[in-house]
Design a protein around this motif. Structure first.
Motif, PDB file in Angstrom:
ATOM      1  N   LEU A   1      37.328  47.306  31.697  1.00 41.06           N
ATOM      2  CA  LEU A   1      37.708  46.696  32.972  1.00 41.06           C
ATOM      3  C   LEU A   1      38.928  47.375  33.610  1.00 41.06           C
ATOM      4  O   LEU A   1      39.562  48.245  33.019  1.00 41.06           O
ATOM      5  N   SER A   2      39.237  46.901  34.833  1.00 41.87           N
ATOM      6  CA  SER A   2      40.144  47.645  35.722  1.00 41.87           C
ATOM      7  C   SER A   2      41.518  47.988  35.144  1.00 41.87           C
ATOM      8  O   SER A   2      41.948  49.141  35.221  1.00 41.87           O
TER       9      SER A   2
ATOM     10  N   SER B   1      30.958  45.679  40.653  1.00 40.93           N
ATOM     11  CA  SER B   1      32.131  44.814  40.757  1.00 40.93           C
ATOM     12  C   SER B   1      32.721  44.927  42.157  1.00 40.93           C
ATOM     13  O   SER B   1      32.485  45.926  42.857  1.00 40.93           O
ATOM     14  N   ILE B   2      33.552  43.949  42.519  1.00 40.19           N
ATOM     15  CA  ILE B   2      34.338  44.069  43.757  1.00 40.19           C
ATOM     16  C   ILE B   2      35.247  45.288  43.689  1.00 40.19           C
ATOM     17  O   ILE B   2      35.736  45.762  44.699  1.00 40.19           O
TER      18      ILE B   2
ATOM     19  N   TYR C   1      38.152  52.461  37.181  1.00 41.59           N
ATOM     20  CA  TYR C   1      37.094  51.455  37.000  1.00 41.59           C
ATOM     21  C   TYR C   1      36.226  51.378  38.260  1.00 41.59           C
ATOM     22  O   TYR C   1      34.994  51.395  38.190  1.00 41.59           O
TER      23      TYR C   1
ATOM     24  N   LEU D   1      29.972  41.959  41.083  1.00 45.19           N
ATOM     25  CA  LEU D   1      30.520  40.672  40.656  1.00 45.19           C
ATOM     26  C   LEU D   1      31.984  40.545  41.059  1.00 45.19           C
ATOM     27  O   LEU D   1      32.746  41.504  40.951  1.00 45.19           O
ATOM     28  N   PRO D   2      32.387  39.335  41.470  1.00 44.27           N
ATOM     29  CA  PRO D   2      33.808  39.052  41.705  1.00 44.27           C
ATOM     30  C   PRO D   2      34.519  38.819  40.365  1.00 44.27           C
ATOM     31  O   PRO D   2      33.923  39.038  39.301  1.00 44.27           O
ATOM     32  N   GLY D   3      35.777  38.368  40.389  1.00 43.63           N
ATOM     33  CA  GLY D   3      36.461  37.953  39.161  1.00 43.63           C
ATOM     34  C   GLY D   3      35.694  36.790  38.553  1.00 43.63           C
ATOM     35  O   GLY D   3      35.309  35.864  39.259  1.00 43.63           O
TER      36      GLY D   3
ATOM     37  N   GLY E   1      41.269  42.908  32.611  1.00 43.98           N
ATOM     38  CA  GLY E   1      41.000  43.016  34.040  1.00 43.98           C
ATOM     39  C   GLY E   1      42.197  42.626  34.896  1.00 43.98           C
ATOM     40  O   GLY E   1      43.290  42.333  34.389  1.00 43.98           O
ATOM     41  N   THR E   2      41.956  42.593  36.202  1.00 43.94           N
ATOM     42  CA  THR E   2      42.986  42.239  37.179  1.00 43.94           C
ATOM     43  C   THR E   2      42.849  40.780  37.597  1.00 43.94           C
ATOM     44  O   THR E   2      43.829  40.129  37.940  1.00 43.94           O
ATOM     45  N   THR E   3      41.623  40.259  37.537  1.00 41.59           N
ATOM     46  CA  THR E   3      41.382  38.873  37.957  1.00 41.59           C
ATOM     47  C   THR E   3      41.589  37.864  36.818  1.00 41.59           C
ATOM     48  O   THR E   3      41.404  36.669  37.019  1.00 41.59           O
TER      49      THR E   3
ATOM     50  N   TRP F   1      41.352  45.395  46.766  1.00 45.29           N
ATOM     51  CA  TRP F   1      40.035  44.755  46.679  1.00 45.29           C
ATOM     52  C   TRP F   1      39.836  43.761  47.836  1.00 45.29           C
ATOM     53  O   TRP F   1      40.804  43.283  48.423  1.00 45.29           O
TER      54      TRP F   1
HETATM   55  C1  AKB Z   1      38.506  43.083  36.649  1.00 50.87           C
HETATM   56  O1  AKB Z   1      39.427  42.363  37.048  1.00 50.87           O
HETATM   57  O2  AKB Z   1      38.661  44.257  36.306  1.00 50.87           O
HETATM   58  C2  AKB Z   1      37.101  42.514  36.622  1.00 50.87           C
HETATM   59  C3  AKB Z   1      36.351  42.827  37.869  1.00 50.87           C
HETATM   60  C4  AKB Z   1      36.716  42.185  39.142  1.00 50.87           C
HETATM   61  O3  AKB Z   1      35.434  43.591  37.833  1.00 50.87           O
HETATM   62  N1  AKB Z   1      37.163  41.105  36.414  1.00 50.87           N
END
Ligand code: AKB
Length: 320
Positions: free
Chosen positions: A79-80, A118-119, A143, A170-172, A183-185, A280
């Motif tokens: 993930l990010s 992903s977003i 990512y 996909l969102p968070g 991840g970031t979310t 994002w």
């Molecule tokens: C992330 O935060 O990296 C993931 C994503 C939004 O793809 N949850």
């Protein structure tokens, strides 16, 4: 019956997708593939599992061929936030791993491959509000670049090689079973752990950082609904926006405080994750998914917060 392979089965989404698929298709028909992280006990006990390193073309080719796989849900991904600090692993898993899966699918006549995007496939030049399905992407994270690659590669294998590849941005994702940390979310999951354990949480994103989010039951539904949609109605393939809710840290903190007496949130911004979040979208236009395969989410911020708190309290009181 032909078999279903789920890569990344120990991950946040994979660990919930496997039980959902086993319920529909029978435990013995869904093979959970993990690599470094141990699979959750329920995934291990409810059907077959294998160790699979998606970065190894030979291992992927052998597994897909020998197991008689008909459908692949390719959930393995770095993930990010982790991808920014571990470029080599992120490249190997997200880029080479996706290519290895698609090549093995073509070689062994797999019927369908689902590859979530992903977003993160959007970037700072993308219109942020109600982001259209087709727009400027230009992500500035590794990512995100890997997700755009997966979308384009998926569409290429569909158009040029006739492989049924489908994917959604996909969102968070918010869930209580497997806690995401790369991840970031993820703050929108960690806030619930903080609220239950100590009635407080320090958020690494600023209070007004709006991001698209989705509760896990909607996420699983979106993946399975897309996989089962009649292919003749699809104009898009590996790149559907799917929206559910959008909120800021201060809005989710308010929802949590309304349910957990005395809950307080403060902020200590992580510049790396803040920059990613700022690049994002705030919200997504998912008209294409709604029109082409009938996408509709069920959970909003309130119903998600109620269900998260109920289930996470049970999990944490059981020592989870
Ligand atoms: C992330 O935060 O990296 C993931 C994503 C939004 O793809 N949850």
């Amino acid at each position: 019956m032909k078999k279903i392979l789920v890569t990344g089965a120990a991950g946040q989404i994979g660990s919930e997708l496997v039980p959902a698929l086993r319920e529909r298709h029978g435990g013995e028909n869904v093979i959970a593939a993990g690599h470094r992280t141990a699979l959750p006990a329920d995934v291990q006990e409810s059907g077959p599992s294998i160790k699979l390193d998606v970065t190894s073309a030979a291992e992927v080719m052998k597994a897909v061929g020998e197991l008689g796989i008909e459908t692949i849900y390719h959930m393995s991904s770095i993930l990010s936030a982790l991808a920014e600090s571990n470029r080599q692993i992120a490249y190997a898993v997200n880029i080479n791993g996706t290519y290895n899966i698609l090549e093995a699918a073509v070689s062994h006549n797999v019927g369908q491959v689902i590859i979530p995007s992903s977003i993160a496939a959007f970037g700072p030049d993308t219109p942020q509000e109600n982001t259209p399905n087709e727009t400027i992407q230009r992500p500035n994270t590794l990512y995100g670049i890997s997700k755009v690659f997966g979308e384009h590669l998926g569409n290429y294998y569909h158009e040029k090689l006739g492989l049924d590849v489908r994917g959604l941005r996909l969102p968070g994702i918010i869930s209580w079973k497997t806690e995401p940390t790369a991840g970031t979310t993820d703050y929108a999951v960690a806030i619930f752990y903080g609220a239950i354990r100590e009635k407080k949480y320090t958020c690494y994103l600023g209070p007004h950082t709006r991001l698209p989010m989705m509760y896990m039951p909607d996420c699983i539904k979106s993946i399975i609904d897309l996989a089962q949609a009649d292919g003749s109605g699809l104009k898009h393939h590996a790149d559907f926006n799917v929206g559910a809710v959008s909120f800021t840290p201060s809005e989710i903190a308010e929802a949590v405080a309304a349910r957990v007496e005395g809950f307080e949130m403060d902020y200590k911004i992580d510049p790396m994750r803040q920059a990613i979040a700022d690049s994002w979208p705030d919200s997504l236009d998912d008209t294409a998914a709604r029109e082409e395969w009938g996408w509709t989410p069920s959970y909003d911020l309130d119903s998600m917060s109620d269900d998260m708190l109920k289930n996470l309290k049970i999990k944490l009181s059981d020592g989870g």
